[in-house]
Design a protein around this motif. Structure first.
Motif, mmCIF file in Angstrom:
data_model
loop_
_atom_site.group_PDB
_atom_site.id
_atom_site.type_symbol
_atom_site.label_atom_id
_atom_site.label_comp_id
_atom_site.label_asym_id
_atom_site.label_seq_id
_atom_site.Cartn_x
_atom_site.Cartn_y
_atom_site.Cartn_z
ATOM 1 N N ALA A 293 -6.007 -1.146 -4.688
ATOM 2 C CA ALA A 293 -4.922 -0.984 -4.329
ATOM 3 C C ALA A 293 -4.350 -1.510 -3.102
ATOM 4 C CB ALA A 293 -4.652 0.881 -4.657
ATOM 5 N N PHE A 294 -2.885 -1.497 -3.318
ATOM 6 C CA PHE A 294 -2.815 -2.249 -1.609
ATOM 7 C C PHE A 294 -0.713 -1.861 -1.654
ATOM 8 C CE2 PHE A 294 -2.182 -5.514 -4.131
ATOM 9 C CZ PHE A 294 -1.208 -6.060 -3.732
ATOM 10 N N ILE A 295 -0.584 -1.823 -0.455
ATOM 11 C CA ILE A 295 1.313 -1.562 -0.086
ATOM 12 C C ILE A 295 0.916 -3.065 0.799
ATOM 13 C CG2 ILE A 295 0.666 0.109 1.147
ATOM 14 C CD1 ILE A 295 3.490 0.462 0.309
ATOM 15 N N ARG A 296 1.475 -3.831 0.524
ATOM 16 C CA ARG A 296 2.298 -5.251 1.528
ATOM 17 C C ARG A 296 3.611 -4.872 1.605
ATOM 18 N NH1 ARG A 296 3.374 -10.814 0.060
ATOM 19 N NH2 ARG A 296 4.226 -10.663 -1.831
ATOM 20 N N ILE A 297 4.235 -5.121 2.973
ATOM 21 C CA ILE A 297 5.744 -5.459 3.123
ATOM 22 C C ILE A 297 5.937 -6.943 3.759
ATOM 23 C CG2 ILE A 297 7.890 -5.309 4.401
ATOM 24 C CD1 ILE A 297 6.819 -2.204 4.347
ATOM 25 N N ILE B 169 -1.076 5.438 4.439
ATOM 26 C CA ILE B 169 -1.147 7.208 4.914
ATOM 27 C C ILE B 169 -2.155 7.268 4.079
ATOM 28 C CG2 ILE B 169 -0.360 9.081 3.551
ATOM 29 C CD1 ILE B 169 2.598 8.258 4.724
ATOM 30 N N GLY B 170 -2.183 6.432 2.761
ATOM 31 C CA GLY B 170 -3.316 6.496 1.641
ATOM 32 C C GLY B 170 -4.067 8.165 1.363
ATOM 33 N N SER B 171 -2.714 8.866 0.764
ATOM 34 C CA SER B 171 -3.137 10.298 0.697
ATOM 35 C C SER B 171 -2.994 10.522 -0.407
ATOM 36 C CB SER B 171 -2.461 11.157 1.454
ATOM 37 O OG SER B 171 -1.254 11.483 1.258
ATOM 38 N N GLY B 172 -3.518 11.410 -1.679
ATOM 39 C CA GLY B 172 -3.454 11.340 -3.203
ATOM 40 C C GLY B 172 -3.373 12.229 -2.716
ATOM 41 N N LEU C 77 -6.169 0.419 0.430
ATOM 42 C CA LEU C 77 -6.333 1.955 0.071
ATOM 43 C C LEU C 77 -7.285 1.609 0.449
ATOM 44 C CD1 LEU C 77 -2.985 1.713 -0.204
ATOM 45 C CD2 LEU C 77 -4.165 3.542 -1.437
ATOM 46 N N GLY C 78 -8.298 1.188 -0.203
ATOM 47 C CA GLY C 78 -9.878 1.001 0.084
ATOM 48 C C GLY C 78 -10.430 2.641 -1.379
ATOM 49 N N GLU C 79 -11.419 2.932 -1.446
ATOM 50 C CA GLU C 79 -11.644 3.299 -2.499
ATOM 51 C C GLU C 79 -12.020 4.556 -2.639
ATOM 52 O OE1 GLU C 79 -11.966 1.557 -5.133
ATOM 53 O OE2 GLU C 79 -11.546 -0.198 -4.179
ATOM 54 N N ASP C 80 -11.347 5.423 -1.726
ATOM 55 C CA ASP C 80 -11.308 6.830 -0.930
ATOM 56 C C ASP C 80 -10.737 7.844 -2.720
ATOM 57 O OD1 ASP C 80 -11.620 5.627 1.217
ATOM 58 O OD2 ASP C 80 -9.770 5.705 1.835
ATOM 59 N N PHE C 81 -10.340 7.415 -3.233
ATOM 60 C CA PHE C 81 -9.762 8.348 -4.265
ATOM 61 C C PHE C 81 -11.401 8.825 -5.600
ATOM 62 C CE2 PHE C 81 -6.393 6.098 -3.066
ATOM 63 C CZ PHE C 81 -5.313 7.215 -2.197
ATOM 64 N N SER C 82 -10.581 9.890 -6.395
ATOM 65 C CA SER C 82 -11.670 9.715 -7.222
ATOM 66 C C SER C 82 -10.794 10.543 -9.116
ATOM 67 C CB SER C 82 -12.644 10.984 -6.738
ATOM 68 O OG SER C 82 -11.995 12.290 -5.978
ATOM 69 N N ILE C 83 -10.364 11.820 -8.563
ATOM 70 C CA ILE C 83 -9.899 12.765 -9.345
ATOM 71 C C ILE C 83 -7.986 12.957 -9.312
ATOM 72 C CG2 ILE C 83 -11.557 14.178 -9.828
ATOM 73 C CD1 ILE C 83 -9.945 16.383 -8.422
ATOM 74 N N GLU C 84 -7.608 12.104 -7.835
ATOM 75 C CA GLU C 84 -6.440 12.267 -7.425
ATOM 76 C C GLU C 84 -5.430 11.431 -8.380
ATOM 77 O OE1 GLU C 84 -8.256 12.522 -4.044
ATOM 78 O OE2 GLU C 84 -8.339 11.310 -6.076
ATOM 79 N N THR C 85 -4.301 11.697 -9.366
ATOM 80 C CA THR C 85 -3.522 11.303 -10.587
ATOM 81 C C THR C 85 -1.850 10.785 -9.424
ATOM 82 O OG1 THR C 85 -2.304 13.300 -10.857
ATOM 83 C CG2 THR C 85 -4.558 12.066 -12.385
ATOM 84 N N ALA C 86 -2.109 10.321 -8.730
ATOM 85 C CA ALA C 86 -0.920 10.157 -7.386
ATOM 86 C C ALA C 86 -1.161 10.088 -5.723
ATOM 87 C CB ALA C 86 0.308 11.457 -7.503
ATOM 88 N N ALA C 87 -0.469 9.156 -5.270
ATOM 89 C CA ALA C 87 -0.760 8.640 -4.098
ATOM 90 C C ALA C 87 0.514 8.723 -3.753
ATOM 91 C CB ALA C 87 -2.012 7.202 -4.130
ATOM 92 N N VAL C 88 0.465 9.047 -1.902
ATOM 93 C CA VAL C 88 1.190 8.330 -0.882
ATOM 94 C C VAL C 88 0.460 7.072 -0.483
ATOM 95 C CG1 VAL C 88 2.385 8.414 1.036
ATOM 96 C CG2 VAL C 88 2.921 10.532 -1.415
#
Length: 194
Positions: A128-132, A173-176, A146-157
């Motif tokens: 997953a990535f964001i670019r401008i 930010i990269g928060s789930g 974003l790397g592989e920091d997520f597990s059970i999240e279904t939404a992310a900023v």
């Protein structure tokens, strides 16, 4: 020259690019095909936020059901139902010069559509990535993987653009969140029907 960001890092978008006004925010991802067998539909959205950290009106939420902000400053380029292929999966165009005065931050999010029914989460999403990039010449200005920091999240900023005086900056930010789009909407003050 593109800047590659780490989580939590902030960088000025406009300081080194005088006159920059039209940018494209590209969001992308790949999914683990072997996890659920079902199709993944990830949806990008932009929340135009006031100083309070909340939207001022419902139209400050730009997503597949509201593709353009009334000011014309933010335009979602449409829903990609599969995420197949290389490059950006969804894009949101921003005209920084047209962003209303009361908007101080634009948060870019990605949610998994119908995640609970399909038993899907960001633990099953890779790359997953964001670019401008600059719309005028296609030059990539920044990128955050974003790397592989997520597990059970279904939404992310993924990240946010924010005003700092006369400058526009980007925060990786990269928060789930659990609870998908509804959780994000509650967080940013969007009224959800039902």
């Amino acid at each position: 020259m593109s800047v590659s960001l780490q989580k939590g890092q902030k960088v000025s978008l406009t300081k080194g690019n005088p006159g920059l006004s039209k940018v494209v925010v590209g969001l992308g991802w790949d999914v683990n095909q072997f996890d659920t067998g079902g199709d993944f539909d990830l949806d990008a959205a932009a929340f135009l936020l006031a100083d309070s950290g909340k939207i001022s009106t419902q139209s400050d939420f730009v997503f597949y059901g509201n593709l353009e902000h009334p000011s014309g400053s933010v335009k979602h380029m449409g829903d990609n139902l599969t995420g197949a292929g290389e490059g950006d999966d969804e894009q949101i165009k921003i005209d920084l010069s047209m962003v209303p005065e009361n908007i101080t931050k634009i948060a870019f999010t990605v949610t998994i559509y119908d995640a609970e029914t399909r038993r899907q989460n960001f633990g099953q999403v890779n790359n997953a990535f964001i670019r401008i990039y600059n719309e005028a010449n296609g030059e990539e200005l920044l990128r955050y993987d974003l790397g592989e920091d997520f597990s059970i999240e279904t939404a992310a900023v993924f990240g946010e653009l924010y005003k700092n005086g006369t400058e526009w900056k980007f925060n990786a930010i990269g928060s789930g969140y659990q609870g998908g789009l509804a959780a994000l909407c509650a967080n940013f003050g969007v009224q959800v029907d039902g």
